[in-house]
Design a protein around this motif. Sequence first.
Motif, mmCIF file in Angstrom:
data_model
loop_
_atom_site.group_PDB
_atom_site.id
_atom_site.type_symbol
_atom_site.label_atom_id
_atom_site.label_comp_id
_atom_site.label_asym_id
_atom_site.label_seq_id
_atom_site.Cartn_x
_atom_site.Cartn_y
_atom_site.Cartn_z
ATOM 1 N N VAL A 79 0.849 -1.194 0.000
ATOM 2 C CA VAL A 79 0.000 0.000 0.000
ATOM 3 C C VAL A 79 0.882 1.240 0.000
ATOM 4 C CG1 VAL A 79 -1.774 1.274 1.256
ATOM 5 C CG2 VAL A 79 -1.787 -1.227 1.274
ATOM 6 N N SER A 80 0.639 2.110 -0.951
ATOM 7 C CA SER A 80 1.324 3.399 -1.034
ATOM 8 C C SER A 80 0.259 4.460 -1.243
ATOM 9 C CB SER A 80 2.311 3.422 -2.200
ATOM 10 O OG SER A 80 3.291 2.418 -2.038
ATOM 11 N N PHE A 81 0.530 5.666 -0.782
ATOM 12 C CA PHE A 81 -0.456 6.721 -0.958
ATOM 13 C C PHE A 81 0.229 8.053 -1.140
ATOM 14 C CE2 PHE A 81 -0.224 5.056 3.325
ATOM 15 C CZ PHE A 81 0.205 6.135 4.080
ATOM 16 N N GLY A 82 -0.537 9.015 -1.633
ATOM 17 C CA GLY A 82 -0.014 10.343 -1.888
ATOM 18 C C GLY A 82 -1.147 11.352 -1.999
ATOM 19 N N VAL A 83 -0.772 12.589 -2.286
ATOM 20 C CA VAL A 83 -1.719 13.697 -2.393
ATOM 21 C C VAL A 83 -1.699 14.215 -3.831
ATOM 22 C CG1 VAL A 83 -2.313 15.990 -1.557
ATOM 23 C CG2 VAL A 83 -1.233 14.357 -0.026
ATOM 24 N N ALA A 84 -2.878 14.242 -4.452
ATOM 25 C CA ALA A 84 -3.007 14.770 -5.820
ATOM 26 C C ALA A 84 -3.737 16.116 -5.736
ATOM 27 C CB ALA A 84 -3.780 13.795 -6.691
ATOM 28 N N PRO A 100 -9.119 26.071 -10.037
ATOM 29 C CA PRO A 100 -10.357 25.390 -9.655
ATOM 30 C C PRO A 100 -11.066 24.839 -10.887
ATOM 31 C CG PRO A 100 -10.317 27.656 -8.842
ATOM 32 C CD PRO A 100 -9.124 27.468 -9.717
ATOM 33 N N THR A 101 -11.827 23.795 -10.707
ATOM 34 C CA THR A 101 -12.586 23.191 -11.801
ATOM 35 C C THR A 101 -14.070 23.448 -11.547
ATOM 36 O OG1 THR A 101 -10.894 21.471 -11.823
ATOM 37 C CG2 THR A 101 -12.850 21.062 -13.141
ATOM 38 N N PRO A 102 -14.598 24.610 -11.997
ATOM 39 C CA PRO A 102 -15.999 24.915 -11.710
ATOM 40 C C PRO A 102 -16.980 24.022 -12.473
ATOM 41 C CG PRO A 102 -15.029 26.632 -13.047
ATOM 42 C CD PRO A 102 -13.938 25.667 -12.725
ATOM 43 N N THR A 103 -16.540 23.485 -13.600
ATOM 44 C CA THR A 103 -17.380 22.550 -14.353
ATOM 45 C C THR A 103 -16.526 21.348 -14.728
ATOM 46 O OG1 THR A 103 -16.830 23.610 -16.452
ATOM 47 C CG2 THR A 103 -18.834 24.367 -15.335
ATOM 48 N N GLY A 104 -17.143 20.210 -14.809
ATOM 49 C CA GLY A 104 -16.409 19.005 -15.193
ATOM 50 C C GLY A 104 -15.688 18.379 -14.015
ATOM 51 N N VAL A 105 -14.955 17.328 -14.305
ATOM 52 C CA VAL A 105 -14.267 16.553 -13.287
ATOM 53 C C VAL A 105 -12.779 16.903 -13.310
ATOM 54 C CG1 VAL A 105 -13.744 14.217 -12.499
ATOM 55 C CG2 VAL A 105 -15.926 14.696 -13.612
ATOM 56 N N PRO A 106 -12.177 17.177 -12.151
ATOM 57 C CA PRO A 106 -10.744 17.483 -12.123
ATOM 58 C C PRO A 106 -9.890 16.273 -12.496
ATOM 59 C CG PRO A 106 -11.781 17.917 -9.995
ATOM 60 C CD PRO A 106 -12.800 17.269 -10.865
ATOM 61 N N ASP A 107 -8.677 16.554 -12.918
ATOM 62 C CA ASP A 107 -7.722 15.514 -13.275
ATOM 63 C C ASP A 107 -6.793 15.297 -12.083
ATOM 64 O OD1 ASP A 107 -5.945 13.800 -14.527
ATOM 65 O OD2 ASP A 107 -4.853 15.421 -15.501
ATOM 66 N N PHE A 108 -6.840 14.130 -11.494
ATOM 67 C CA PHE A 108 -5.997 13.805 -10.354
ATOM 68 C C PHE A 108 -4.949 12.765 -10.740
ATOM 69 C CE2 PHE A 108 -9.944 15.109 -8.064
ATOM 70 C CZ PHE A 108 -9.392 16.152 -7.330
ATOM 71 N N GLU A 109 -4.356 12.876 -11.918
ATOM 72 C CA GLU A 109 -3.408 11.866 -12.406
ATOM 73 C C GLU A 109 -2.058 11.909 -11.691
ATOM 74 O OE1 GLU A 109 -3.516 9.201 -14.530
ATOM 75 O OE2 GLU A 109 -5.645 9.561 -14.279
ATOM 76 N N HIS A 110 -1.554 13.088 -11.392
ATOM 77 C CA HIS A 110 -0.220 13.210 -10.798
ATOM 78 C C HIS A 110 -0.360 13.499 -9.309
ATOM 79 C CE1 HIS A 110 1.235 13.224 -14.879
ATOM 80 N NE2 HIS A 110 0.374 14.185 -15.151
ATOM 81 N N ASP A 141 -5.469 28.589 2.175
ATOM 82 C CA ASP A 141 -6.751 29.239 2.402
ATOM 83 C C ASP A 141 -7.891 28.380 1.853
ATOM 84 O OD1 ASP A 141 -8.479 31.422 3.080
ATOM 85 O OD2 ASP A 141 -8.542 31.920 0.950
ATOM 86 N N ARG A 142 -7.620 27.755 0.699
ATOM 87 C CA ARG A 142 -8.633 26.939 0.032
ATOM 88 C C ARG A 142 -7.935 25.826 -0.742
ATOM 89 N NH1 ARG A 142 -12.056 28.723 -5.006
ATOM 90 N NH2 ARG A 142 -13.364 26.895 -5.198
ATOM 91 N N ALA A 143 -8.548 24.635 -0.789
ATOM 92 C CA ALA A 143 -7.907 23.523 -1.491
ATOM 93 C C ALA A 143 -8.926 22.511 -1.980
ATOM 94 C CB ALA A 143 -6.890 22.835 -0.586
ATOM 95 N N ASP A 144 -8.551 21.813 -3.037
ATOM 96 C CA ASP A 144 -9.298 20.684 -3.594
ATOM 97 C C ASP A 144 -8.247 19.630 -3.925
ATOM 98 O OD1 ASP A 144 -10.903 18.884 -4.953
ATOM 99 O OD2 ASP A 144 -11.322 20.211 -6.639
ATOM 100 N N ILE A 145 -8.199 18.550 -3.128
ATOM 101 C CA ILE A 145 -7.166 17.527 -3.302
ATOM 102 C C ILE A 145 -7.811 16.147 -3.355
ATOM 103 C CG2 ILE A 145 -5.429 18.901 -2.064
ATOM 104 C CD1 ILE A 145 -5.809 16.920 0.308
ATOM 105 N N ALA A 146 -7.020 15.176 -3.762
ATOM 106 C CA ALA A 146 -7.432 13.771 -3.675
ATOM 107 C C ALA A 146 -6.309 13.011 -2.989
ATOM 108 C CB ALA A 146 -7.707 13.183 -5.048
ATOM 109 N N ILE A 147 -6.680 12.113 -2.098
ATOM 110 C CA ILE A 147 -5.713 11.189 -1.516
ATOM 111 C C ILE A 147 -5.741 9.950 -2.411
ATOM 112 C CG2 ILE A 147 -5.056 9.845 0.513
ATOM 113 C CD1 ILE A 147 -4.997 12.883 0.966
ATOM 114 N N VAL A 148 -4.594 9.603 -2.966
ATOM 115 C CA VAL A 148 -4.470 8.476 -3.884
ATOM 116 C C VAL A 148 -3.929 7.276 -3.105
ATOM 117 C CG1 VAL A 148 -3.403 7.656 -6.014
ATOM 118 C CG2 VAL A 148 -3.973 10.080 -5.767
ATOM 119 N N VAL A 149 -4.649 6.166 -3.151
ATOM 120 C CA VAL A 149 -4.206 4.943 -2.483
ATOM 121 C C VAL A 149 -3.959 3.885 -3.560
ATOM 122 C CG1 VAL A 149 -4.766 3.167 -0.792
ATOM 123 C CG2 VAL A 149 -5.585 5.507 -0.443
#
Length: 190
Positions: A79-84, A100-110, A141-149
């Motif tokens: 198991v490895s994880f990171g922040v996208a 920010p991605t006001p429309t559509g789905v963000p890209d969390f590839e990297h 102040d503001r963030a939109d992230i994904a934790i990748v597992v």
Amino acid sequence: MPKKKGKHKQSRPPQKEPTAKRQVGIFASLLAACTIISALVVFVPRPVVSAPSAPADSNNVLSCSFEVSNAGYIPLYDVSFGVAPNFIRGPGPGAVLGTPTPTGVPDFEHYLTSPVWQHHNLGLDERITMDVGSVIKGSIDRADIAIVVVYAPWFMPVHRKKLFRFVTVKDAKGKSAWRSWPLGEPTPTQ
């Protein structure tokens, strides 16, 4: 010259209705198939990332930790994880990473990772804590992230990847906190 005997067509016997023995066999086969499918659903690997309840420093949401755990019965190996990061804005002008991605789905590839977040094994209900502030420095102040597992179930020779999205929201006092957010929705506006 002797007469040739004509070949007669042989007729098929009429098909019989299924017997009780055959019906029991069909029922047992269907029951076995349903049992196998149910067992697979129960034993599907389930990594989970929990949102932190409150940051240690109320002025900096990066001072909190996320918890990665295994909620399934199947052990997870390697198991490895990171922040996208999709979007991170600091308190000062010009302190922005991404948009920010006001429309559509963000890209969390990297994603960003740390050596201490690599190559762990998680059994049933085992957990490990990750400190996002160790790879993203400063205050935000503001963030939109994904934790990748990224993990390998014991029965699969390949790695799987699962994303858990979190955004910051401000409460009535103006303090930021992390909240889970669906992957398929645009970045919330604040």
